[in-house]
Design an enzyme around this catalytic site. Structure first.
Site, PDB file in Angstrom:
ATOM      1  N   ARG A 269     -10.865  -9.625  38.716  1.00  0.00           N
ATOM      2  CA  ARG A 269      -9.682 -10.422  39.080  1.00  0.00           C
ATOM      3  C   ARG A 269      -9.883 -11.768  38.414  1.00  0.00           C
ATOM      4  O   ARG A 269     -10.718 -12.546  38.831  1.00  0.00           O
ATOM      5  CB  ARG A 269      -9.654 -10.554  40.612  1.00  0.00           C
ATOM      6  CG  ARG A 269      -8.379 -11.112  41.196  1.00  0.00           C
ATOM      7  CD  ARG A 269      -8.596 -11.524  42.652  1.00  0.00           C
ATOM      8  NE  ARG A 269      -9.323 -12.768  42.747  1.00  0.00           N
ATOM      9  CZ  ARG A 269     -10.000 -13.168  43.830  1.00  0.00           C
ATOM     10  NH1 ARG A 269     -10.047 -12.422  44.908  1.00  0.00           N
ATOM     11  NH2 ARG A 269     -10.655 -14.317  43.833  1.00  0.00           N
ATOM     12  N   HIS A 273      -7.538 -15.219  44.465  1.00  0.00           N
ATOM     13  CA  HIS A 273      -6.974 -14.124  45.264  1.00  0.00           C
ATOM     14  C   HIS A 273      -5.454 -14.226  45.323  1.00  0.00           C
ATOM     15  O   HIS A 273      -4.736 -13.253  45.121  1.00  0.00           O
ATOM     16  CB  HIS A 273      -7.550 -14.168  46.682  1.00  0.00           C
ATOM     17  CG  HIS A 273      -6.799 -13.306  47.639  1.00  0.00           C
ATOM     18  ND1 HIS A 273      -6.910 -11.936  47.640  1.00  0.00           N
ATOM     19  CD2 HIS A 273      -5.881 -13.613  48.594  1.00  0.00           C
ATOM     20  CE1 HIS A 273      -6.097 -11.439  48.566  1.00  0.00           C
ATOM     21  NE2 HIS A 273      -5.464 -12.431  49.146  1.00  0.00           N
ATOM     22  N   TYR A 282     -16.106 -19.944  45.513  1.00  0.00           N
ATOM     23  CA  TYR A 282     -17.030 -18.841  45.828  1.00  0.00           C
ATOM     24  C   TYR A 282     -17.423 -18.014  44.602  1.00  0.00           C
ATOM     25  O   TYR A 282     -18.208 -17.085  44.707  1.00  0.00           O
ATOM     26  CB  TYR A 282     -16.449 -17.920  46.925  1.00  0.00           C
ATOM     27  CG  TYR A 282     -15.064 -17.392  46.613  1.00  0.00           C
ATOM     28  CD1 TYR A 282     -14.865 -16.242  45.853  1.00  0.00           C
ATOM     29  CD2 TYR A 282     -13.925 -18.052  47.083  1.00  0.00           C
ATOM     30  CE1 TYR A 282     -13.597 -15.761  45.577  1.00  0.00           C
ATOM     31  CE2 TYR A 282     -12.649 -17.591  46.798  1.00  0.00           C
ATOM     32  CZ  TYR A 282     -12.498 -16.441  46.051  1.00  0.00           C
ATOM     33  OH  TYR A 282     -11.243 -15.968  45.756  1.00  0.00           O
TER      34      TYR A 282
HETATM   35  C1  LIG Z   1      -4.973  -6.027  58.430  1.00  0.00           C
HETATM   36  C2  LIG Z   1      -5.130  -7.276  57.624  1.00  0.00           C
HETATM   37  N1  LIG Z   1      -6.231  -8.036  57.764  1.00  0.00           N
HETATM   38  C3  LIG Z   1      -6.385  -9.159  57.021  1.00  0.00           C
HETATM   39  C4  LIG Z   1      -5.418  -9.536  56.128  1.00  0.00           C
HETATM   40  C5  LIG Z   1      -5.606 -10.812  55.283  1.00  0.00           C
HETATM   41  N2  LIG Z   1      -5.882 -10.419  53.893  1.00  0.00           N
HETATM   42  C6  LIG Z   1      -4.903 -10.470  52.962  1.00  0.00           C
HETATM   43  S1  LIG Z   1      -5.443  -9.962  51.479  1.00  0.00           S
HETATM   44  C7  LIG Z   1      -6.999  -9.694  52.045  1.00  0.00           C
HETATM   45  C8  LIG Z   1      -8.080  -9.225  51.120  1.00  0.00           C
HETATM   46  C9  LIG Z   1      -7.937  -7.825  50.685  1.00  0.00           C
HETATM   47  O1  LIG Z   1      -8.827  -7.583  49.640  1.00  0.00           O
HETATM   48  P1  LIG Z   1      -8.854  -6.245  48.815  1.00  0.00           P
HETATM   49  O2  LIG Z   1      -8.399  -5.114  49.671  1.00  0.00           O
HETATM   50  O3  LIG Z   1     -10.196  -6.132  48.204  1.00  0.00           O
HETATM   51  O4  LIG Z   1      -7.748  -6.448  47.702  1.00  0.00           O
HETATM   52  P2  LIG Z   1      -7.652  -7.575  46.593  1.00  0.00           P
HETATM   53  O5  LIG Z   1      -6.793  -8.656  47.203  1.00  0.00           O
HETATM   54  O6  LIG Z   1      -9.037  -8.057  46.288  1.00  0.00           O
HETATM   55  O7  LIG Z   1      -7.015  -6.987  45.398  1.00  0.00           O
HETATM   56  C10 LIG Z   1      -7.079 -10.002  53.398  1.00  0.00           C
HETATM   57  C11 LIG Z   1      -8.310  -9.888  54.198  1.00  0.00           C
HETATM   58  C12 LIG Z   1      -4.272  -8.720  56.014  1.00  0.00           C
HETATM   59  N3  LIG Z   1      -3.287  -8.986  55.145  1.00  0.00           N
HETATM   60  N4  LIG Z   1      -4.162  -7.604  56.757  1.00  0.00           N
END
Ligand SMILES: Cc1ncc(C[n+]2csc(CCOP(=O)(O)OP(=O)(O)O)c2C)c(N)n1
Length: 369
Positions: A269, A273, A282
């Site tokens: 990425r 985020h 980080y």
């Molecule tokens: C159930 C839930 N918990 C927490 C969040 C907050 N949140 C939004 S994106 C994210 C990270 C997800 O990371 P990943 O699945 O690795 O996908 P990436 O964004 O890295 O592509 C989190 C914890 C959420 N949207 N839904």
């Protein structure tokens, strides 16, 4: 674009890779793709990158409130898009998949309309930005709650199997999603039912700031498939051809009634985020710059060059053409204006219940006053 099935090994120690970082074939590979098809991958990857850059400008200039950058995921997303039968199969994407939905054929004007939340948005401004969907293209609307789309993808696939529609559901998510209960429930149920669904993890090793080492003790994501009795494929997601051929292989496997698979596409990425995140807090400068040196578009460019299919003039013209197309779409989307507030009462129920009718009347009266 669907070709004959080329088999790949599940649970490999090393990621499956067809093209190395210098753009050379790792081993002789009979791909059967035409020059036009090979160039099409490049076009879609470039369009995904240019879209990402444009979205960054929209958020920085205050025209939208949120984006989830997808730069670094282009090879994975374009590989997935080309492996599906568009408009026949179903895609259950996540918020980082704007490059994927663009390559699936969602018109850029809709993508920008959705980003701006205005009348050019098929969801009529009722979703967060970066949460597209498409009814004509069978793209399930993105849901923010991580992994909540995994059980619906399994459910849709079970329905496809029962109705013998020869469709496949492809469901994408990040590495963080694999820690959610919904992920395990959805994958387990799909495996038991031998549903025609493919689970694709775009593993960028971060869930916001949480590194993969804090996410899972498994050696990788693909190996988790073993526990559910389905094959898992560990793939270099910076290699568009590896991403395409492996996803296509498991999509056709699912279509043939052989059940679900899990594919892990290892990506980077490049951006934060989301627009609400500062990744330099980080990720070290060294890590960020090492990742950027492994740009999937550059790798594919080197490959095309070796195949005699890339030259600077063609690429420049292509870049200008895509940039113009995106700018025209943005201008058009910006002209659409605000959605009609009364539309908020549409679409949820086939027939609007009395209490919504009452609320709609009240809002209409207030708007008139
Ligand atoms: C159930 C839930 N918990 C927490 C969040 C907050 N949140 C939004 S994106 C994210 C990270 C997800 O990371 P990943 O699945 O690795 O996908 P990436 O964004 O890295 O592509 C989190 C914890 C959420 N949207 N839904």
């Amino acid at each position: 674009m669907v070709k004959e099935r080329i088999a790949f090994p599940s649970f490999s120690q090393e990621p499956i890779r067809l093209i190395d970082p210098e753009g050379c074939w790792v081993a002789p590979f009979s791909h059967g793709l035409s020059a036009q098809e090979l160039r099409h991958f490049y076009r879609d990857m470039l369009a995904a990158r240019l879209l990402d850059e444009k979205l960054v400008v929209l958020v920085r200039t205050g025209r939208t409130s949120f984006i989830a950058p997808h730069a670094g995921h282009e090879a994975a997303q374009v590989g997935i898009a080309h492996a599906l039968r568009k408009g026949h199969d179903w895609l259950f994407p996540y918020y980082r998949d704007l490059g994927l939905v663009l390559a699936m054929g969602v018109p850029p004007v809709e993508i920008f309309g959705q980003t701006l939340g205005n009348a050019a948005d098929p969801a009529k401004g009722r979703q967060m930005p970066s949460h597209p969907g498409s009814r004509p293209l069978n793209i399930f609307t993105v849901c923010s709650a991580i992994a909540s789309h995994i059980p619906p993808a399994t459910g849709a696939a079970i329905s496809m199997k029962l109705r013998r529609t020869h469709q496949v559901a492809v469901c994408t998510f990040g590495d963080g999603a694999t820690s959610e209960g919904d992920w395990h429930a959805g994958v387990n149920f799909a495996a038991v039912q031998r549903a025609p669904v493919v689970f694709v993890c775009e593993n960028n090793r971060y869930a916001i700031s949480v590194n993969i080492s804090k996410q899972t003790a498994s050696e990788n994501i693909a190996v988790k498939a073993k526990a559910y009795g389905i094959p898992g494929y560990y793939v270099d997601g910076l290699d568009v051809l590896a991403s395409y051929f492996v996803v296509q292989y498991v999509v056709e496997r699912a279509r043939a009634g052989e059940g679900p698979s899990l594919v892990e596409l290892a990506v980077h990425r490049f951006g934060p985020h989301s627009s609400a995140d500062d990744d330099t807090r980080y990720k070290s400068r060294e890590e960020l710059s090492a990742e950027r040196q492994q740009d999937p578009i550059l790798r594919y460019q080197r490959f095309l060059e070796r195949e005699g299919l890339w030259d600077a003039q063609w690429a420049n013209e292509l870049r200008l053409e895509i940039a113009k197309e995106l700018e025209t779409a943005l201008q058009e989307a910006q002209k659409a204006g605000e959605p009609d507030p009364l539309q908020m009462f549409d679409d949820v129920y086939a027939a609007r219940p009395w209490h919504l009718e009452e609320q709609r009347r009240q809002v209409a009266e207030e708007l008139e006053a």
